[in-house]
Write a protein that holds these residues in place. Structure first.
Motif, PDB file in Angstrom:
ATOM      1  N   ARG A  60      -0.982-101.362 -19.356  1.00 16.95           N
ATOM      2  CA  ARG A  60      -1.933-101.461 -18.104  1.00 16.95           C
ATOM      3  C   ARG A  60      -3.333-101.174 -18.141  1.00 16.95           C
ATOM      4  O   ARG A  60      -4.158-101.789 -17.831  1.00 16.95           O
ATOM      5  N   PHE A  64      -6.628-103.140 -17.214  1.00 17.19           N
ATOM      6  CA  PHE A  64      -7.773-102.524 -16.716  1.00 17.19           C
ATOM      7  C   PHE A  64      -8.979-102.696 -17.418  1.00 17.19           C
ATOM      8  O   PHE A  64     -10.141-102.894 -16.751  1.00 17.19           O
ATOM      9  N   GLU A  71     -15.746-106.903 -14.502  1.00 18.92           N
ATOM     10  CA  GLU A  71     -16.768-106.368 -13.226  1.00 18.92           C
ATOM     11  C   GLU A  71     -18.002-105.572 -13.797  1.00 18.92           C
ATOM     12  O   GLU A  71     -18.741-105.231 -12.770  1.00 18.92           O
ATOM     13  N   VAL A  76     -16.730 -98.094 -18.573  1.00 16.61           N
ATOM     14  CA  VAL A  76     -15.435 -97.800 -18.208  1.00 16.61           C
ATOM     15  C   VAL A  76     -14.248 -98.476 -18.816  1.00 16.61           C
ATOM     16  O   VAL A  76     -13.232 -97.988 -19.216  1.00 16.61           O
ATOM     17  N   PHE A  80     -10.908 -97.004 -21.035  1.00 17.28           N
ATOM     18  CA  PHE A  80      -9.747 -97.734 -20.700  1.00 17.28           C
ATOM     19  C   PHE A  80      -9.058 -98.398 -21.946  1.00 17.28           C
ATOM     20  O   PHE A  80      -7.829 -97.883 -22.300  1.00 17.28           O
TER      21      PHE A  80
ATOM     22  N   VAL B 101      -3.101-105.282 -11.146  1.00 16.02           N
ATOM     23  CA  VAL B 101      -4.391-105.082 -11.518  1.00 16.02           C
ATOM     24  C   VAL B 101      -5.182-105.346 -10.318  1.00 16.02           C
ATOM     25  O   VAL B 101      -5.088-106.264  -9.719  1.00 16.02           O
ATOM     26  N   SER B 102      -6.279-104.264  -9.715  1.00 10.43           N
ATOM     27  CA  SER B 102      -6.847-104.262  -8.458  1.00 10.43           C
ATOM     28  C   SER B 102      -8.369-104.197  -9.100  1.00 10.43           C
ATOM     29  O   SER B 102      -8.740-104.740 -10.177  1.00 10.43           O
ATOM     30  N   SER B 103      -9.153-103.669  -8.235  1.00 10.27           N
ATOM     31  CA  SER B 103     -10.538-103.530  -8.590  1.00 10.27           C
ATOM     32  C   SER B 103     -10.507-102.262  -9.617  1.00 10.27           C
ATOM     33  O   SER B 103      -9.562-101.700  -9.516  1.00 10.27           O
ATOM     34  N   THR B 104     -11.782-102.223 -10.317  1.00 10.65           N
ATOM     35  CA  THR B 104     -11.933-101.187 -11.398  1.00 10.65           C
ATOM     36  C   THR B 104     -11.750 -99.845 -10.435  1.00 10.65           C
ATOM     37  O   THR B 104     -11.275 -98.651 -11.109  1.00 10.65           O
ATOM     38  N   ASN B 107      -8.351 -99.233 -10.067  1.00 11.22           N
ATOM     39  CA  ASN B 107      -7.548 -99.194 -11.231  1.00 11.22           C
ATOM     40  C   ASN B 107      -7.878 -97.682 -11.708  1.00 11.22           C
ATOM     41  O   ASN B 107      -6.833 -96.956 -12.500  1.00 11.22           O
ATOM     42  N   LEU B 108      -8.963 -97.131 -11.606  1.00 14.14           N
ATOM     43  CA  LEU B 108      -9.186 -95.739 -12.128  1.00 14.14           C
ATOM     44  C   LEU B 108      -8.260 -94.852 -11.363  1.00 14.14           C
ATOM     45  O   LEU B 108      -7.789 -93.885 -11.850  1.00 14.14           O
ATOM     46  N   SER B 110      -5.927 -95.172  -9.962  1.00 17.30           N
ATOM     47  CA  SER B 110      -4.449 -95.565 -10.381  1.00 17.30           C
ATOM     48  C   SER B 110      -3.949 -94.844 -11.467  1.00 17.30           C
ATOM     49  O   SER B 110      -2.825 -94.264 -11.743  1.00 17.30           O
ATOM     50  N   ALA B 111      -5.054 -95.283 -12.377  1.00 18.97           N
ATOM     51  CA  ALA B 111      -4.542 -94.469 -13.802  1.00 18.97           C
ATOM     52  C   ALA B 111      -4.804 -93.053 -13.807  1.00 18.97           C
ATOM     53  O   ALA B 111      -3.951 -92.144 -14.520  1.00 18.97           O
ATOM     54  N   SER B 114      -1.378 -91.725 -12.633  1.00 17.05           N
ATOM     55  CA  SER B 114      -0.289 -91.779 -13.537  1.00 17.05           C
ATOM     56  C   SER B 114      -0.403 -90.837 -14.650  1.00 17.05           C
ATOM     57  O   SER B 114       0.586 -90.524 -15.262  1.00 17.05           O
ATOM     58  N   GLU B 115      -1.789 -90.373 -14.962  1.00 18.37           N
ATOM     59  CA  GLU B 115      -1.954 -89.582 -16.132  1.00 18.37           C
ATOM     60  C   GLU B 115      -1.203 -88.054 -15.660  1.00 18.37           C
ATOM     61  O   GLU B 115      -0.770 -87.456 -16.388  1.00 18.37           O
ATOM     62  N   HIS B 151      -6.764 -87.104 -20.801  1.00 20.28           N
ATOM     63  CA  HIS B 151      -6.930 -88.260 -20.095  1.00 20.28           C
ATOM     64  C   HIS B 151      -7.233 -88.190 -18.514  1.00 20.28           C
ATOM     65  O   HIS B 151      -8.103 -89.076 -18.304  1.00 20.28           O
ATOM     66  N   LEU B 154     -10.606 -87.314 -18.034  1.00 22.42           N
ATOM     67  CA  LEU B 154     -11.738 -88.254 -18.342  1.00 22.42           C
ATOM     68  C   LEU B 154     -11.827 -89.457 -17.134  1.00 22.42           C
ATOM     69  O   LEU B 154     -12.949 -89.956 -17.012  1.00 22.42           O
ATOM     70  N   TYR B 155     -10.824 -89.533 -16.644  1.00 24.10           N
ATOM     71  CA  TYR B 155     -10.618 -90.749 -15.662  1.00 24.10           C
ATOM     72  C   TYR B 155     -11.481 -89.912 -14.352  1.00 24.10           C
ATOM     73  O   TYR B 155     -12.251 -90.723 -13.569  1.00 24.10           O
ATOM     74  N   ALA B 158     -14.981 -90.393 -14.878  1.00 21.71           N
ATOM     75  CA  ALA B 158     -15.346 -91.662 -14.542  1.00 21.71           C
ATOM     76  C   ALA B 158     -15.314 -91.950 -13.259  1.00 21.71           C
ATOM     77  O   ALA B 158     -16.214 -93.002 -12.876  1.00 21.71           O
ATOM     78  N   MET B 162     -18.594 -94.097 -12.111  1.00 20.91           N
ATOM     79  CA  MET B 162     -18.212 -95.148 -12.526  1.00 20.91           C
ATOM     80  C   MET B 162     -19.127 -95.355 -13.897  1.00 20.91           C
ATOM     81  O   MET B 162     -19.144 -96.425 -14.467  1.00 20.91           O
TER      82      MET B 162
END
Lengths: 202, 202
Positions: A60, A64, A71, A76, A80, B101-104, B107-108, B110-111, B114-115, B151, B154-155, B158, B162
């Motif tokens: 995933r 990403f 984009e 970023v 990832f 997979v969506s926009s960045t 995705n950030l 969502s990531a 998930s972490e 992680h 870090l996300y 970000a 961005m």
């Protein structure tokens, strides 16, 4: 846990399966297999579930990263990729603890059997997709089926002589996953993608 | 299928879950979500199962490549890497068809969620491993827990901007998956591995 003496697959179930789920060998080929150092059912289950989750998290994050590059967010994308690599380390740790990595000879045999299993799974996927009127998805599945057959051939070739004397590069189609052995094709023989869609693996 | 309006996770079940399995948001945050172009339950299930199988095949081949390098079979290692990349292409195709997979920006988010989910899962794994007297495995799990927290940070960083103005390199510990942001550490702050165990991600 059971190990197939035919293809070296390690089956993690407690109950003995009727046949090897990877190569289809009969039950008598399956011998009891204990993983050194793992005690208890919960730890085993957690290692398995963790492997699934970390493998998917890895993929995933790579997907990403590709999207972020598209984009224009290259930094970023790098993040990832870094986290994807970290998730791969976790997945490797789980896989090793589960005894999923053997000698290279055995790994090749196991990989060969897995490709055969994959290419025999996709025909049902294609049938389902067509019956449910998903013709585009059926096409994607048919690419995968054809590609997995090619992978099996490459593994068979490697098994024949462990490729000690070779120094071949591979080119992988980023649309369908076709692997070309030593030659960058003008277009992909499976999905028709142009050569710009191939990536060299070193 | 259900999409969480809090963390953008797409839940593939037919029945509405009681809460988002990724961020834990209550059921009212989950809205019906249909994937353009997928019709029928079997195709959907096949795409999901295929994603799990291809993700694991990818990781397994990468692990086999590492083993082959260790055993001096560098050409076989290259074949394993090539096929691993092909399996990743298949997994990406499944993930995209599933709308994963969506926009960045999304995705950030969502990531990040998930972490957080991963780092909250490992404490139970650690408890189970200790109770079943697998102290070595408990240590491996505790590395993962600590690393996933890093992680998430870090996300979060970000997400704040961005990272448009940054040009940071990352270093990933190949023992525990710790990601260092811009600095190659003398030793890993999580597992104590020396700096030779770090790999730079570009």
């Amino acid at each position: 846990m059971w190990k197939c003496t035919n293809c070296h697959h390690v089956e993690l179930s407690t109950d003995k399966p009727g046949f090897c789920p990877v190569c289809g060998a009969e039950a008598e080929k399956l011998v009891p297999h204990e993983l050194a150092g793992i005690k208890g059912a919960r730890t085993l289950r957690n290692l398995k579930n963790g492997l699934v989750a970390e493998s998917q998290a890895h993929l995933r994050n790579l997907a990403f990263a590709i999207k972020a590059e598209q984009e224009g967010y290259s930094q970023v994308a790098r993040l990832f990729r870094a986290v994807a690599e970290a998730e791969a380390v976790h997945a490797f740790n789980h896989l090793r603890l589960l005894g999923g990595v053997s000698s290279t000879q055995e790994n090749l045999e196991s990989a060969f059997e897995s490709e055969n299993l994959a290419s025999s799974t996709y025909p049902q996927f294609i049938k389902d997709a067509n019956e449910e009127d998903n013709t585009g998805i059926a096409t994607v599945f048919s690419y995968s089926r054809d590609v997995e057959r090619g992978h099996a051939k490459l593994y068979k070739k490697a098994l024949a002589h462990m490729m000690a004397e070779n120094d071949t590069e591979y080119y992988v189609c980023q649309v369908c996953g076709y692997v070309s052995d030593g030659v960058l094709p003008d277009e992909c023989p499976i999905c028709g993608a142009p050569k710009e869609k191939f990536r060299r693996v070193v």
